[in-house]
Design a protein around this motif. Structure first.
Motif, PDB file in Angstrom:
ATOM      1  N   UNK A   1       0.865  -1.179   0.000  1.00 45.26           N
ATOM      2  CA  UNK A   1       0.000   0.000   0.000  1.00 45.26           C
ATOM      3  C   UNK A   1       0.903   1.230   0.000  1.00 45.26           C
TER       4      UNK A   1
ATOM      5  N   UNK B   1       2.627   4.420   1.261  1.00 42.30           N
ATOM      6  CA  UNK B   1       3.069   4.578   2.643  1.00 42.30           C
ATOM      7  C   UNK B   1       3.711   5.936   2.851  1.00 42.30           C
TER       8      UNK B   1
ATOM      9  N   UNK C   1       6.391   8.545   4.370  1.00 43.87           N
ATOM     10  CA  UNK C   1       7.779   8.456   4.836  1.00 43.87           C
ATOM     11  C   UNK C   1       8.067   9.468   5.936  1.00 43.87           C
TER      12      UNK C   1
ATOM     13  N   UNK D   1       6.104  11.956   9.429  1.00 45.92           N
ATOM     14  CA  UNK D   1       4.943  12.219  10.281  1.00 45.92           C
ATOM     15  C   UNK D   1       4.281  13.490   9.757  1.00 45.92           C
TER      16      UNK D   1
ATOM     17  N   UNK E   1      -0.751   3.373  13.457  1.00 41.11           N
ATOM     18  CA  UNK E   1       0.187   2.457  12.815  1.00 41.11           C
ATOM     19  C   UNK E   1      -0.477   1.100  12.645  1.00 41.11           C
TER      20      UNK E   1
ATOM     21  N   UNK F   1       1.368   8.789  10.384  1.00 43.44           N
ATOM     22  CA  UNK F   1       2.720   8.685  10.923  1.00 43.44           C
ATOM     23  C   UNK F   1       3.632   7.989   9.914  1.00 43.44           C
ATOM     24  N   UNK F   2       4.915   8.109  10.138  1.00 41.09           N
ATOM     25  CA  UNK F   2       5.899   7.457   9.261  1.00 41.09           C
ATOM     26  C   UNK F   2       5.541   5.977   9.121  1.00 41.09           C
ATOM     27  N   UNK F   3       5.405   5.518   7.902  1.00 43.89           N
ATOM     28  CA  UNK F   3       5.061   4.121   7.662  1.00 43.89           C
ATOM     29  C   UNK F   3       3.577   3.871   7.531  1.00 43.89           C
ATOM     30  N   UNK F   4       2.759   4.854   7.870  1.00 46.98           N
ATOM     31  CA  UNK F   4       1.310   4.678   7.794  1.00 46.98           C
ATOM     32  C   UNK F   4       0.815   4.567   6.358  1.00 46.98           C
ATOM     33  N   UNK F   5      -0.302   3.843   6.165  1.00 48.74           N
ATOM     34  CA  UNK F   5      -0.872   3.628   4.833  1.00 48.74           C
ATOM     35  C   UNK F   5      -1.804   4.794   4.462  1.00 48.74           C
TER      36      UNK F   5
ATOM     37  N   UNK G   1       4.549  17.471   9.295  1.00 53.91           N
ATOM     38  CA  UNK G   1       3.905  18.147  10.421  1.00 53.91           C
ATOM     39  C   UNK G   1       4.552  19.516  10.670  1.00 53.91           C
TER      40      UNK G   1
ATOM     41  N   UNK H   1       2.746  12.693  -4.741  1.00 53.78           N
ATOM     42  CA  UNK H   1       3.761  11.669  -4.455  1.00 53.78           C
ATOM     43  C   UNK H   1       4.789  12.099  -3.429  1.00 53.78           C
TER      44      UNK H   1
ATOM     45  N   UNK I   1       5.888  10.159   0.041  1.00 54.76           N
ATOM     46  CA  UNK I   1       5.124   8.910  -0.062  1.00 54.76           C
ATOM     47  C   UNK I   1       5.954   7.889  -0.847  1.00 54.76           C
ATOM     48  N   UNK I   2       5.933   6.644  -0.380  1.00 54.65           N
ATOM     49  CA  UNK I   2       6.420   5.565  -1.239  1.00 54.65           C
ATOM     50  C   UNK I   2       5.182   4.869  -1.784  1.00 54.65           C
TER      51      UNK I   2
END
Lengths: 409, 409
Positions: free
Chosen positions: A53, A55, A57, A59, A87, A104-108, A119, A139, A142-143
């Motif tokens: 998904x 994600x 990178x 917060x 998360x 947050x970092x890593x969130x979908x 932030x 983009x 985002x990854x």
């Protein structure tokens, strides 16, 4: 003493060996945690998109980038806050225009968003509203799904050695088990009436079996499995027996020694009498290492190395390492080389490769390569060598001050 | 998010770590055959002269050099043949002037001789006489007693890593057992609510524990013993429990992850609350790797690495490898480096070290270093990197075409 005729070059020797013998290693599926240093026996594909998904990178707030265009510190864009994505949470809602969600970092990212505002570039305007003070591009931060690895993509080729980085990538791809080649089993036989086991008190004319340990170390270093078949005296029947035993248990046999008179012929006769192709070459145009023998029996190769430890090591580096790497299924073997300035002249015969072990020292921004000379047969130079320099076949030597490539041990 | 204050340089971080923690590894005597890759815990001396007796390096005749002076093909010197010294035989007689004895490579010289004439430079005159057609110098074709190693000489220093060459020399010196340090035990903890085990099907926001495998690989590569303590969620009590467990079983603990909001403070609080010295630094002037934490508890160090695999790897290379090598008792750690030409500009902030992973390609006689750029958080670049380049603290970047040093993985 019979003269060694028909010297061939190291490249010709390697070509002969490779064209007569092939990788015939079995593959096995093992736990990923056991796979360090092993060689992949199958290509590895991504089994899914990674990340699966899109994600974040950073917060911040997931947004639709277009909504933020034109935002500045003086004229921020106000967006409606639709809550927060924890998360590991699946965002089960879709954002509409003018809306944002805390992430947050890593969130979908939820549907309807394509970028994340950090932030630091926002302010909480009121409980339901954030002020965005910088625009983001689609983009940004985002990854995207599949951006790291695409489903079906070949990530690692067959024949890749698994270093730490490959272990990490295999873990990320979800491979808890991998299919690797069984390590090459290398038989080691030391020959010579003068050889005695390590802990023996020496009598005149005796030397301790040094080559076996030298070769065991190099083979372990290459991630292969050494099997030592002990010291064999210069007797034809015992030599035959040892070679047969080693061939039946291992994938390749390394013989060393047998430098005393007439014994080289004994090794040649033994190899020729055991099967085909027998001896492929006897005599290499390299120094040290001229009396090297290469051949094999019924699909299993045999290398006969010189008895002097320093010579045995150099032949092993020049012929053994590339040939064993090839047999082990390795796609490409990587020899680290550094450039260094030669400190003295190195003589060489044309038509012969001369291998000189060198010690490296640093001088300002450069390395100096100091050849370790000395009588052949001395081994005290072994531990001081960092690598070696090849004087090519067609040169009469190298000059002090020349830049040379040092192949590191 | 709390700002990271008081960034220190990698060198300052290493100094702090080394001045707070020491090698405290136990030594053990092990079989030489098990010693490959281990580190010597005691210096190794030659226990005897090596060779113990003067030894011939060729097949020929042991002579008293002075007897051969002036010999030519036209006017050979005739010497009385006193028989032959078989391999491993003790020469129990003394030669007089004008006498010679047949000897083979490795054979022990009898008293009264000081050199060996190669068989090629002689002819059998009659049964009791040989004709020498070239003079030899005293010591020619001979390795004198103690010429390779002198009794009592320190051959290998404490802290030496045992490579193949050292194994060979230890065997030659008669050491069937050696005293080495026990390998450093390195505890690995992965933290983060988003982490799941390798074989898990990913839900949004989840990632598989990649760092544990990456670190296990690097630690095995350094000859150390990794111990994995699993994935710990972002909960203070669980983190404390895991750190305590790891500290009780290992020599040093590597934590990675915990990059989501507020979690860095949790790691800091945990380390500080468990003992002294607690946290020594939090924040490194390197990129990637800024949020690195260093500290320790009751003599055992803890390193907190970033969560992104590529960042964790770079911090491990820059800080972890030299520090772990120091703790393992290694005298000097050797990082192979190659010179290469940079293919693009690499920007950097002054006051910050920038680490760029690069791929090496060969172009004629030179290497090209191609930086692997991409969004942080991508790991597909990991397996393509051959090494990395450091942009030093005081530079604003490096230019395309510059020669750089690539530190190899």
């Amino acid at each position: 003493m019979k003269d060694l005729l028909n010297l061939i070059t190291p490249e010709e020797a390697l070509y002969l060996l490779k064209s007569n013998f092939n990788v015939s290693l079995k593959a096995a599926e093992i736990e990923l945690s056991q796979a360090f240093g092993k060689i992949l026996a199958k290509p590895v594909e991504a089994q899914e998109n990674l990340p699966p998904f899109s994600r974040s990178t950073v917060d911040g707030y997931a947004v639709f980038a277009e909504d933020t265009f034109g935002a500045t510190e003086t004229f921020p864009v106000l967006l409606k806050l639709r809550g927060e994505i924890g998360m590991g949470e699946v965002p089960e809602f879709t954002l509409g225009p003018g809306e944002a969600v805390r992430i947050f970092t890593g969130g979908a990212l939820p549907e309807g968003t394509d970028s994340v505002v950090m932030v630091e570039h926002t302010e909480q305007f009121d409980e339901e509203t954030i002020a965005v003070m910088r625009p983001v591009a689609p983009g940004e931060n985002v990854i995207a799904a599949g951006e790291d690895f695409k489903e079906g993509e070949v990530v690692l080729e067959k024949g890749t050695r698994i270093r730490a980085q490959e272990l990490g990538v295999l873990a990320a791809l979800g491979y808890g088990r991998v299919t690797v080649y069984k390590p090459l089993k290398v038989g080691i036989i030391s020959t010579g009436d003068e050889l005695v086991p390590v802990e023996t008190k020496l009598k005149p004319g005796q030397i301790r079996d040094t080559n076996a340990y030298l070769l065991v170390g190099r083979i372990l270093d290459l991630g292969m499995q050494p099997v030592y078949f002990g010291i064999v005296p210069d007797k034809f029947e015992e030599l035959m027996k040892a070679i047969k035993a080693a061939l039946s248990e291992t994938d390749i046999v390394l013989l060393s020694g047998g430098t005393s008179m007439g014994v080289k012929d004994m090794v040649v006769d033994a190899i020729n009498s055991l099967g085909t192709p027998g001896v492929l070459f006897h005599g290499l145009a390299i120094k040290p290492g001229k009396p090297t023998i290469g051949g094999g029996i019924n699909g299993k190769p045999i290398l006969g190395l010189p008895g002097h430890p320093a010579s045995a090591l150099m032949v092993f580096e020049r012929i053994g390492v590339p040939f064993l790497s090839y047999l082990s299924g390795l796609k490409s073997s990587y020899e680290p080389r550094v450039k260094a300035t030669l400190t003295i002249n190195l003589p060489s015969k044309t038509g012969q490769e001369d291998l000189y072990r060198v010690m490296l020292t640093q001088k300002e921004q450069n390395y100096l390569a100091m050849p370790l000379l000395g009588k052949s047969g001395l081994i005290n130079t072994l531990t001081r060598a960092d690598g070696y320099v090849i004087v090519p076949l067609d040169l009469e030597g190298l000059h002090a001050g020349e830049e040379v490539e040092v192949i590191l041990f």
